[in-house]
Design an enzyme around this catalytic site. Structure first.
Site, PDB file in Angstrom:
ATOM      1  N   ASP A 135       0.818  -1.212   0.000  1.00 29.51           N
ATOM      2  CA  ASP A 135       0.000   0.000   0.000  1.00 29.51           C
ATOM      3  C   ASP A 135       0.850   1.260   0.000  1.00 29.51           C
ATOM      4  OD1 ASP A 135      -2.603  -0.710  -0.341  1.00 29.51           O
ATOM      5  OD2 ASP A 135      -3.287  -0.065   1.630  1.00 29.51           O
ATOM      6  N   ASP A 437     -11.583  -6.086  10.729  1.00 24.43           N
ATOM      7  CA  ASP A 437     -11.440  -7.538  10.795  1.00 24.43           C
ATOM      8  C   ASP A 437     -12.533  -8.156  11.669  1.00 24.43           C
ATOM      9  OD1 ASP A 437      -8.945  -6.860   9.580  1.00 24.43           O
ATOM     10  OD2 ASP A 437      -8.124  -6.571  11.585  1.00 24.43           O
TER      11      ASP A 437
END
Length: 719
Positions: A135, A437
């Site tokens: 990223d 998550d």
């Protein structure tokens, strides 16, 4: 997922009856404490009394929730030998996702060690596809992966031939190994030299901030950086460095290599990138056109594969004939390779890993923690469980040339691709929550899927634990803030999970989602009894009163059981004591800031941000960590709170002791005892404030500010 299967066994934890019996007696004691508080509200010190009532009510309710979530401990035991005899090489393909975001905080040499470890699994290489999501869009990370692709031709056959462990070259070569004049010694020396040369080149490029010009011509992928590439503004980059379907892509012994792919999704100003969740969703899409394996493993860039047979263990749960078709993911606990003896930061919580999370599994739920997790690709696509979802073992990927696959994948990694789709809502990881998550795992379970929590004796993954107090607390601030926001949102387990997961599972989730709520009652117990002791205001019954029995029993029983529980699952007495200290510090600092940040966010005064924590520290701090010295060297508000509470209790204990021993006056023994516990817990804090001279001591500004605050509080309380 309950019950035994044909490829695994489920065993109930021992001591359930003892635990439940003890819980009943402690609950009775807690109720007695509440009754006493409500029936003995005094005129003098009413505010302090009500504050104590609030603290005991919150702590008591949280204890009830936490124990309700621990009543169903189960342990899983897979039969991988049976799996091997049944399936042999006809096993499903596995896609492995490794995520990184910053080449400074997450050095490329660290990242590629994780990549090499997962490329070296004891698994058919042509069934293994490894993806690195960068990223940061860093050419340095791509260069490191390119170097790793070359070194893998030597490392993979060497590690499999001699069954070396762990499969991270950095960790393996850092250990002392007896080397003789055998062929192994020759290969070991050769491969180690190759690794050190590779690491040297990667670290040199990272230090210079650029890739050597003579290297750029060795792979077409470097041309992606000929145009403007900035961390938050660049095009999609997809490069297949090893084509695992190509029969010529082999190691030095002629064996096929795993597929290796570099991905950096497009980022543009004004387009939300949704942090790690966005990265994972881009990986899911990109991998679907390249390899499309039915099983996905995702790991953080600092969490290397420690057990080369972990995939085989995991497949026992996915391929089991009785329960496998309903399994959505298999979550492993987070373990670390740099934990010092007695674990000064409580990074490896034995009770959490062995009891709390295993109990959640007994209730049919498991927390997805964002790393060390094997997923069924189908469950990440937004599908509901609808019966038979068997995993096939055929090859699903590679139906075009490398160039065609890269071009097709780039489109799927564009930042505009998700606009108007269900990605981030019903497909992939869920957006909009700081701890995506947890929400993703809960949402999948609410669609009828069943997860598995598996905690093997041989750790499947090992990462890098925080080695300074500041980093450890920042990490917990981020986690606790995100989880508390989940509790206050539509994703709260009591709302989203109602009628979909068990009530015990809902309660188990809240053990973690309610962390910030514990900050205020912990601060109350750290401050109010000490101030009241200085003012001679009693907050507890006399020692001779029967009411004191309830207070004493609740404290003694909870403490003794917690100690016995930790030691029973492998911790040491000192390690348990260190956990008590760090838990109190987390509650007063990280959880308090998370609570404040959440309130400010609800009022529109703050926005969530993803904070990366550094994976490396300086050598001196590392030496202090290995000696078991807590690194207090930050000047944050968190350190001021820690120092302030420690000093206040030290003064109060000293004053109470002087009154008892010198003046012979009656003492408020319960409050004196509480101050004594705080003082013993904070011995390392006093050492850092008063005696240490290294850089890990409490900074002088922290000491001065905490002394001013404590002095002011003393003056106000006395006058």
């Amino acid at each position: 997922m309950g019950g035994d299967g044909d490829l695994f066994e489920t065993r109930a934890g021992r001591g359930r009856a003892v635990h439940r019996g003890l819980c009943v007696t402690i609950l009775a004691g807690i109720v007695c404490v509440w009754v006493y508080r409500l029936s003995h509200i005094p005129q003098e010190g009413r505010f302090s009394w009500i504050a104590m009532l609030f603290a005991e009510a919150v702590l008591g309710c949280y204890w009830i929730i936490s124990q309700s979530g621990r009543w169903a401990v189960v342990y899983r035991f897979p039969f991988k030998d049976k799996l091997s005899s049944r399936y042999g090489e006809k096993v499903p393909a596995v896609d492995v996702f490794v995520c990184t975001a910053d080449p400074v905080l997450e050095p490329p040499s660290l990242v590629v060690n994780t990549v090499l470890s997962v490329m070296s699994y004891n698994y058919p290489s042509h069934k293994l596809n490894v993806y690195l999501s960068d990223d940061g869009g860093s050419q340095l990370t791509f260069y490191a992966l390119f170097e790793a692709s070359l070194f893998s031709k030597y490392w993979i056959p060497f590690s499999k031939k001699y069954n070396v462990e762990p499969r991270s070259p950095a960790v393996y070569f850092s250990r002392t190994i007896a080397v003789d004049d055998s062929s192994f010694a020759l290969e070991w020396t050769h491969v180690k030299r190759l690794y050190e040369d590779m690491k040297g080149r990667i670290d040199s490029a990272a230090a210079k901030g650029s890739v050597p010009e003579h290297v750029r011509g060795q792979h077409k992928g470097f041309s992606e950086w000929n145009s403007k590439v900035e961390k938050q503004d660049h095009h999609s980059i997809v490069q297949i460095l090893i084509d695992g379907w190509n029969p010529e892509a082999t190691d030095v012994e002629g064996n096929r290599l795993p597929t290796l792919v570099y991905l950096s999704r497009e980022k543009r100003p004004g387009w939300p990138h949704n942090f790690k969740a966005g990265s994972m969703n881009a990986l899911i899409r990109v991998s679907s056109v390249i390899s499309n394996a039915p099983i996905i493993l995702n790991v953080d860039c600092d969490m290397y594969a420690n057990d080369p047979d972990a995939i085989k263990d995991t497949l026992c749960f996915f391929l089991d004939e009785n329960h496998g078709s309903q399994t959505c993911y298999v979550q492993y606990p987070q373990q670390y390779n740099n934990i010092v003896k007695n674990d000064i930061y409580g990074n490896q919580n034995y009770a959490t890993d062995n009891i709390e999370l295993s109990s959640l599994d007994g209730f049919g739920v498991a927390l997805y923690v964002g790393t060390g997790c094997f997923h069924r690709r189908e469950s990440l696509s937004g599908k509901n469980f609808s019966g038979n979802h068997r995993i096939e073992s055929g090859d699903n990927g590679k139906k075009a040339s490398v160039e065609e696959l890269e071009d097709a994948a780039k489109v799927l990694a564009n930042c505009s691709y998700e606009k108007g789709t269900l990605w981030g809502k019903e497909m992939g990881l869920v957006y909009g929550c700081p701890v995506e998550d947890i929400v993703t795992g809960l949402s999948i379970q609410c669609r009828g899927w069943k997860p598995v929590y598996y905690n093997p004796s041989k750790h499947a993954f090992k990462g890098v634990a925080p080695t300074t107090l500041d980093v450890a607390l920042i990490q917990h601030t981020r986690w606790s803030e995100g989880m508390f926001q989940i509790f206050l949102s539509k994703y709260c387990p009591f709302i989203l999970g109602r009628g979909k997961i068990s009530f015990g599972g809902q309660m188990g989730y809240c053990i973690y989602l309610l962390w910030p709520v514990l900050s205020l009652p912990t601060l109350v117990y750290g401050v109010i009894p000490a101030l009241a002791l200085l003012r001679d205001v009693p907050l507890f019954p006399k020692v001779s009163s029967l009411w004191m029995v309830a207070f004493a029993y609740v404290f003694a029983a909870k403490t003794a059981y917690s100690l016995a529980e930790d030691v029973a699952v492998g911790d040491t007495v000192k390690g348990w004591w260190n956990v008590q200290r760090i838990v109190v510090i987390r509650r007063m600092t990280a959880y308090l800031l998370a609570l404040i940040e959440t309130v400010m966010r609800m009022l529109g005064l703050s926005q969530s941000a993803f904070v990366l924590t550094a994976k490396v520290v300086d050598d001196e701090a590392e030496k202090r960590y290995k000696k078991g010295l807590i690194e207090f060297g930050g000047s944050s508000i968190m350190m001021i709170i820690v120092a302030m509470v420690a000093l206040l209790n030290l003064v109060a204990l000293g004053w109470g002791a002087v009154k008892a021993l010198w003046f012979g006056e009656e003492v408020l023994w319960a409050q004196l005892a509480i101050c004594g516990v705080w003082v013993v817990l904070n011995l390392p804090v006093y050492e850092a404030l008063l005696f240490r001279r290294d850089k890990g001591r409490m900074p002088m500004p922290v000491t001065v500010k905490s002394l001013i605050i404590v002095s002011t509080a003393l003056l106000v309380s006395v006058y």
